[in-house]
Scaffold this motif. Sequence first.
Motif, PDB file in Angstrom:
ATOM      1  N   GLU A 126      41.705  29.277 102.966  1.00 19.58           N
ATOM      2  CA  GLU A 126      42.650  28.828 103.984  1.00 19.58           C
ATOM      3  C   GLU A 126      43.660  29.894 104.408  1.00 19.58           C
ATOM      4  OE1 GLU A 126      44.344  24.965 103.173  1.00 19.58           O
ATOM      5  OE2 GLU A 126      42.551  24.380 102.057  1.00 19.58           O
ATOM      6  N   SER A 127      44.234  30.611 103.450  1.00 22.69           N
ATOM      7  CA  SER A 127      45.274  31.586 103.793  1.00 22.69           C
ATOM      8  C   SER A 127      44.700  32.872 104.382  1.00 22.69           C
ATOM      9  CB  SER A 127      46.120  31.928 102.566  1.00 22.69           C
ATOM     10  OG  SER A 127      46.847  30.802 102.143  1.00 22.69           O
ATOM     11  N   VAL A 128      43.600  33.356 103.824  1.00 19.24           N
ATOM     12  CA  VAL A 128      43.040  34.615 104.311  1.00 19.24           C
ATOM     13  C   VAL A 128      42.671  34.526 105.796  1.00 19.24           C
ATOM     14  CG1 VAL A 128      41.119  36.246 104.066  1.00 19.24           C
ATOM     15  CG2 VAL A 128      42.377  35.481 102.048  1.00 19.24           C
ATOM     16  N   PRO A 129      41.992  33.461 106.249  1.00 18.98           N
ATOM     17  CA  PRO A 129      41.714  33.373 107.685  1.00 18.98           C
ATOM     18  C   PRO A 129      42.995  33.307 108.540  1.00 18.98           C
ATOM     19  CG  PRO A 129      40.307  31.856 106.485  1.00 18.98           C
ATOM     20  CD  PRO A 129      41.319  32.384 105.511  1.00 18.98           C
ATOM     21  N   GLU A 130      43.993  32.602 108.054  1.00 16.70           N
ATOM     22  CA  GLU A 130      45.265  32.523 108.796  1.00 16.70           C
ATOM     23  C   GLU A 130      45.935  33.888 108.858  1.00 16.70           C
ATOM     24  OE1 GLU A 130      47.876  31.195 111.293  1.00 16.70           O
ATOM     25  OE2 GLU A 130      46.347  29.841 110.505  1.00 16.70           O
ATOM     26  N   LEU A 131      45.907  34.619 107.766  1.00 10.91           N
ATOM     27  CA  LEU A 131      46.469  35.971 107.776  1.00 10.91           C
ATOM     28  C   LEU A 131      45.711  36.869 108.751  1.00 10.91           C
ATOM     29  CD1 LEU A 131      47.169  36.419 103.977  1.00 10.91           C
ATOM     30  CD2 LEU A 131      48.865  36.384 105.809  1.00 10.91           C
TER      31      LEU A 131
ATOM     32  N   ALA B  25      53.732  33.028 115.896  1.00 15.26           N
ATOM     33  CA  ALA B  25      53.921  33.661 114.587  1.00 15.26           C
ATOM     34  C   ALA B  25      54.567  32.688 113.608  1.00 15.26           C
ATOM     35  CB  ALA B  25      54.765  34.921 114.726  1.00 15.26           C
ATOM     36  N   LEU B  26      55.601  32.007 114.048  1.00 22.25           N
ATOM     37  CA  LEU B  26      56.278  31.050 113.168  1.00 22.25           C
ATOM     38  C   LEU B  26      55.355  29.901 112.779  1.00 22.25           C
ATOM     39  CD1 LEU B  26      59.785  30.942 114.858  1.00 22.25           C
ATOM     40  CD2 LEU B  26      59.194  31.969 112.655  1.00 22.25           C
ATOM     41  N   ASP B  27      54.537  29.447 113.717  1.00 16.61           N
ATOM     42  CA  ASP B  27      53.582  28.386 113.401  1.00 16.61           C
ATOM     43  C   ASP B  27      52.573  28.860 112.348  1.00 16.61           C
ATOM     44  OD1 ASP B  27      54.846  26.698 115.187  1.00 16.61           O
ATOM     45  OD2 ASP B  27      53.325  26.933 116.763  1.00 16.61           O
ATOM     46  N   GLY B  28      52.088  30.092 112.499  1.00 15.59           N
ATOM     47  CA  GLY B  28      51.139  30.641 111.520  1.00 15.59           C
ATOM     48  C   GLY B  28      51.763  30.777 110.146  1.00 15.59           C
ATOM     49  N   ILE B  29      52.991  31.251 110.107  1.00 18.89           N
ATOM     50  CA  ILE B  29      53.699  31.371 108.832  1.00 18.89           C
ATOM     51  C   ILE B  29      53.907  29.987 108.224  1.00 18.89           C
ATOM     52  CG2 ILE B  29      55.898  32.030 107.768  1.00 18.89           C
ATOM     53  CD1 ILE B  29      55.929  34.346 109.927  1.00 18.89           C
ATOM     54  N   GLY B  30      54.208  29.026 109.058  1.00 21.98           N
ATOM     55  CA  GLY B  30      54.355  27.646 108.585  1.00 21.98           C
ATOM     56  C   GLY B  30      53.068  27.120 107.966  1.00 21.98           C
ATOM     57  N   ARG B  31      51.924  27.468 108.585  1.00 19.20           N
ATOM     58  CA  ARG B  31      50.642  27.044 108.018  1.00 19.20           C
ATOM     59  C   ARG B  31      50.409  27.680 106.652  1.00 19.20           C
ATOM     60  NH1 ARG B  31      49.464  27.103 113.586  1.00 19.20           N
ATOM     61  NH2 ARG B  31      48.735  29.266 113.536  1.00 19.20           N
TER      62      ARG B  31
END
Length: 82
Positions: free
Chosen positions: A50-55, A21-27
């Motif tokens: 970039e952000s929508v796929p990560e979310l 989770a922290l890694d994803g938030i960092g991205r």
Amino acid sequence: MSGARSTTSTRPTVRPLAREALDGIGRLFDVERGIVGAVPEDRLRVRQSESVPELGRLKAMFEVALGRLSGKPLRARAVGGV
């Protein structure tokens, strides 16, 4: 021997789910840092690509985690925002 440092770490162990989770938030923060000063249209385009796929990845990860916590009502409610 006084003043000697322990060789064991005093840092808390980060669980794999929390680390992911922290890694994803960092991205997500990395994306935002990359678009500082860009025009609104470019910021939107980058966020969508970039952000929508990560979310989506983070949401799926939390949904799986929530399913694992379903037998633990208080934690499940906390993760689910209820």
